[in-house]
Write a protein that holds these residues in place. Sequence first.
Motif, PDB file in Angstrom:
ATOM      1  N   ALA A  17     -38.498  92.145 -73.816  1.00  0.00           N
ATOM      2  CA  ALA A  17     -39.689  92.834 -73.326  1.00  0.00           C
ATOM      3  C   ALA A  17     -40.858  91.873 -73.149  1.00  0.00           C
ATOM      4  O   ALA A  17     -41.579  91.918 -72.149  1.00  0.00           O
ATOM      5  CB  ALA A  17     -40.062  93.960 -74.292  1.00  0.00           C
ATOM      6  N   GLU A  18     -41.039  90.985 -74.135  1.00  0.00           N
ATOM      7  CA  GLU A  18     -42.150  90.024 -74.053  1.00  0.00           C
ATOM      8  C   GLU A  18     -41.958  89.072 -72.888  1.00  0.00           C
ATOM      9  O   GLU A  18     -42.903  88.787 -72.141  1.00  0.00           O
ATOM     10  CB  GLU A  18     -42.239  89.242 -75.364  1.00  0.00           C
ATOM     11  N   ALA A  19     -40.739  88.597 -72.675  1.00  0.00           N
ATOM     12  CA  ALA A  19     -40.477  87.660 -71.585  1.00  0.00           C
ATOM     13  C   ALA A  19     -40.680  88.312 -70.221  1.00  0.00           C
ATOM     14  O   ALA A  19     -41.124  87.674 -69.267  1.00  0.00           O
ATOM     15  CB  ALA A  19     -39.053  87.121 -71.693  1.00  0.00           C
ATOM     16  N   ALA A  20     -40.360  89.615 -70.144  1.00  0.00           N
ATOM     17  CA  ALA A  20     -40.507  90.325 -68.871  1.00  0.00           C
ATOM     18  C   ALA A  20     -41.914  90.863 -68.659  1.00  0.00           C
ATOM     19  O   ALA A  20     -42.241  91.349 -67.573  1.00  0.00           O
ATOM     20  CB  ALA A  20     -39.498  91.471 -68.801  1.00  0.00           C
ATOM     21  N   GLY A  21     -42.741  90.818 -69.732  1.00  0.00           N
ATOM     22  CA  GLY A  21     -44.102  91.328 -69.623  1.00  0.00           C
ATOM     23  C   GLY A  21     -44.170  92.837 -69.535  1.00  0.00           C
ATOM     24  O   GLY A  21     -45.010  93.397 -68.829  1.00  0.00           O
ATOM     25  N   VAL A  22     -43.251  93.528 -70.256  1.00  0.00           N
ATOM     26  CA  VAL A  22     -43.229  94.986 -70.252  1.00  0.00           C
ATOM     27  C   VAL A  22     -43.226  95.492 -71.690  1.00  0.00           C
ATOM     28  O   VAL A  22     -43.079  94.726 -72.634  1.00  0.00           O
ATOM     29  CB  VAL A  22     -41.984  95.535 -69.511  1.00  0.00           C
ATOM     30  N   SER A  23     -43.376  96.805 -71.856  1.00  0.00           N
ATOM     31  CA  SER A  23     -43.326  97.397 -73.182  1.00  0.00           C
ATOM     32  C   SER A  23     -41.882  97.499 -73.660  1.00  0.00           C
ATOM     33  O   SER A  23     -40.933  97.461 -72.857  1.00  0.00           O
ATOM     34  CB  SER A  23     -43.967  98.784 -73.184  1.00  0.00           C
ATOM     35  N   LEU A  24     -41.729  97.660 -74.966  1.00  0.00           N
ATOM     36  CA  LEU A  24     -40.396  97.811 -75.537  1.00  0.00           C
ATOM     37  C   LEU A  24     -39.676  99.043 -74.984  1.00  0.00           C
ATOM     38  O   LEU A  24     -38.497  98.961 -74.607  1.00  0.00           O
ATOM     39  CB  LEU A  24     -40.504  97.880 -77.072  1.00  0.00           C
ATOM     40  N   PRO A  25     -40.352 100.218 -74.893  1.00  0.00           N
ATOM     41  CA  PRO A  25     -39.667 101.381 -74.309  1.00  0.00           C
ATOM     42  C   PRO A  25     -39.212 101.156 -72.871  1.00  0.00           C
ATOM     43  O   PRO A  25     -38.142 101.627 -72.474  1.00  0.00           O
ATOM     44  CB  PRO A  25     -40.717 102.487 -74.389  1.00  0.00           C
ATOM     45  N   THR A  26     -40.010 100.415 -72.073  1.00  0.00           N
ATOM     46  CA  THR A  26     -39.623 100.158 -70.689  1.00  0.00           C
ATOM     47  C   THR A  26     -38.381  99.288 -70.626  1.00  0.00           C
ATOM     48  O   THR A  26     -37.459  99.533 -69.834  1.00  0.00           O
ATOM     49  CB  THR A  26     -40.775  99.497 -69.922  1.00  0.00           C
ATOM     50  N   ALA A  27     -38.329  98.240 -71.464  1.00  0.00           N
ATOM     51  CA  ALA A  27     -37.133  97.396 -71.511  1.00  0.00           C
ATOM     52  C   ALA A  27     -35.917  98.215 -71.908  1.00  0.00           C
ATOM     53  O   ALA A  27     -34.812  98.043 -71.364  1.00  0.00           O
ATOM     54  CB  ALA A  27     -37.358  96.241 -72.490  1.00  0.00           C
ATOM     55  N   SER A  28     -36.106  99.136 -72.852  1.00  0.00           N
ATOM     56  CA  SER A  28     -35.011  99.995 -73.285  1.00  0.00           C
ATOM     57  C   SER A  28     -34.520 100.885 -72.146  1.00  0.00           C
ATOM     58  O   SER A  28     -33.310 101.091 -71.974  1.00  0.00           O
ATOM     59  CB  SER A  28     -35.465 100.853 -74.468  1.00  0.00           C
ATOM     60  N   LYS A  29     -35.459 101.418 -71.357  1.00  0.00           N
ATOM     61  CA  LYS A  29     -35.070 102.266 -70.227  1.00  0.00           C
ATOM     62  C   LYS A  29     -34.170 101.510 -69.256  1.00  0.00           C
ATOM     63  O   LYS A  29     -33.169 102.044 -68.759  1.00  0.00           O
ATOM     64  CB  LYS A  29     -36.316 102.767 -69.496  1.00  0.00           C
ATOM     65  N   VAL A  30     -34.520 100.250 -68.966  1.00  0.00           N
ATOM     66  CA  VAL A  30     -33.728  99.453 -68.027  1.00  0.00           C
ATOM     67  C   VAL A  30     -32.313  99.261 -68.563  1.00  0.00           C
ATOM     68  O   VAL A  30     -31.318  99.462 -67.857  1.00  0.00           O
ATOM     69  CB  VAL A  30     -34.401  98.088 -67.772  1.00  0.00           C
ATOM     70  N   GLY A  59     -22.220  99.543 -80.957  1.00  0.00           N
ATOM     71  CA  GLY A  59     -22.112 100.717 -81.818  1.00  0.00           C
ATOM     72  C   GLY A  59     -23.375 101.532 -81.921  1.00  0.00           C
ATOM     73  O   GLY A  59     -23.356 102.625 -82.449  1.00  0.00           O
ATOM     74  N   ARG A  60     -24.517 101.028 -81.448  1.00  0.00           N
ATOM     75  CA  ARG A  60     -25.725 101.832 -81.477  1.00  0.00           C
ATOM     76  C   ARG A  60     -26.685 101.327 -80.427  1.00  0.00           C
ATOM     77  O   ARG A  60     -26.615 100.173 -80.006  1.00  0.00           O
ATOM     78  CB  ARG A  60     -26.415 101.768 -82.853  1.00  0.00           C
ATOM     79  N   ARG A  61     -27.579 102.143 -80.025  1.00  0.00           N
ATOM     80  CA  ARG A  61     -28.590 101.742 -79.052  1.00  0.00           C
ATOM     81  C   ARG A  61     -29.604 100.845 -79.736  1.00  0.00           C
ATOM     82  O   ARG A  61     -29.903 101.003 -80.912  1.00  0.00           O
ATOM     83  CB  ARG A  61     -29.282 102.977 -78.473  1.00  0.00           C
ATOM     84  N   SER A  62     -30.145  99.944 -78.970  1.00  0.00           N
ATOM     85  CA  SER A  62     -31.067  98.969 -79.560  1.00  0.00           C
ATOM     86  C   SER A  62     -32.361  99.613 -80.014  1.00  0.00           C
ATOM     87  O   SER A  62     -32.933  99.208 -81.010  1.00  0.00           O
ATOM     88  CB  SER A  62     -31.370  97.853 -78.544  1.00  0.00           C
ATOM     89  N   VAL A  63     -32.842 100.586 -79.287  1.00  0.00           N
ATOM     90  CA  VAL A  63     -34.049 101.293 -79.692  1.00  0.00           C
ATOM     91  C   VAL A  63     -33.877 102.762 -79.340  1.00  0.00           C
ATOM     92  O   VAL A  63     -33.040 103.145 -78.531  1.00  0.00           O
ATOM     93  CB  VAL A  63     -35.319 100.751 -78.980  1.00  0.00           C
ATOM     94  N   THR A  64     -34.692 103.597 -79.947  1.00  0.00           N
ATOM     95  CA  THR A  64     -34.686 105.005 -79.601  1.00  0.00           C
ATOM     96  C   THR A  64     -35.291 105.184 -78.207  1.00  0.00           C
ATOM     97  O   THR A  64     -36.367 104.653 -77.931  1.00  0.00           O
ATOM     98  CB  THR A  64     -35.516 105.807 -80.617  1.00  0.00           C
ATOM     99  N   PRO A  65     -34.595 105.892 -77.313  1.00  0.00           N
ATOM    100  CA  PRO A  65     -35.138 106.075 -75.960  1.00  0.00           C
ATOM    101  C   PRO A  65     -36.519 106.722 -76.010  1.00  0.00           C
ATOM    102  O   PRO A  65     -36.793 107.583 -76.842  1.00  0.00           O
ATOM    103  CB  PRO A  65     -34.113 107.008 -75.290  1.00  0.00           C
TER     104      PRO A  65
END
Length: 348
Positions: A17-30, A59-65
């Motif tokens: 997320a930091e490298a792409a310049g976006v929020s953590l939830p946005t990176a998760s959406k992608v 085995g699990r998602r990286s963050v909660t959507p």
Amino acid sequence: MPAGSSATQRATLAMVAEAAGVSLPTASKVLNGRGDVAAATRTRVEEAVRELGYVPQVGRRSVTPARVVDLVFDDLVSPYSLEVLRGVTDAAAESGVDVVVGRVPADEGNGPLAPEDGWANRLKVSGREGLIVVTSELSLAQVEGFARARLPLVVIDPLNLPRVEVTSVGATNWSGGLAATEHLLSLGHRRIGFVGGPVRASCGQARLHGYRAALEKAGVTPDPALMLHGPFSYPSGLELGGRLLDLPERPTAIFAASDASALGVVEAARRRGLRVPEELSVVGFDDTIMASLATPALTVVRQPLPDMGRVAMRTLLRLIAGETLDSHHVELATNLVVRDSTAPVSGA
């Protein structure tokens, strides 16, 4: 970071997320394949994933959507809309909810879905949890489509309510219209014009009824020639105000059912060489930032627009959680704010 790095050096989603310049939830959406991300943003996140060698843990998602709701307006650029938007997003941030802002779809007849279900199903497929609609007209078919899709809906200042079960948030429009007109009556005005909103708008009709009630209470017979309707907009206020001021016996005061309309009335007076408030008193309705910045500063009925947005969002979240509401309709209090655009009638 190369993909073969040790576990202690494994790239994280936060790094992506930091490298792409976006929020953590946005990176998760992608990474989760969500469709509600701009193409350019998606490309930046995907490039960051490749460059960092990010591999999601098995085995699990990286963050909660992220939780997402929609907020739609008829007009996105008005000060009214910005005030409501501020309240909605404040309440959403408190609850960790993302808000996607847009306009009411112009045509629901396109595509394979039935018109009454198209909008609701598109939102559902996109992962939206609910919808807030502001100052827009909804059809009964659309409302029933949201119900079939199990998509909670809240409307703010609705132009209409297709059925009584639709949850709405508004202000005490009738008492606001009453207070505005009583203020003008107290200044000695008896010929008071009304520049209203669309005839079908329930909030505008309530303001009109408050205006009429104040006149009748004071023993003044409402004159249909002094009551005009149009959009809640500056051009409408300019046109309708001009028509009132061109009457053989023009009004000495005008109550406009929105700030934008009131400012149009003030300009109509200026173009005719009439001074506000010395020769024409004007009252608006809303108390957006325009009202206090105008010259002269507008006397208005203030409706708590940010609070209306906050209440709408909190109500929507209660509906999403399956809670039972005490009431489907909430009205927040209005109050009169006296500034420089009203004065005693000339010669009183």
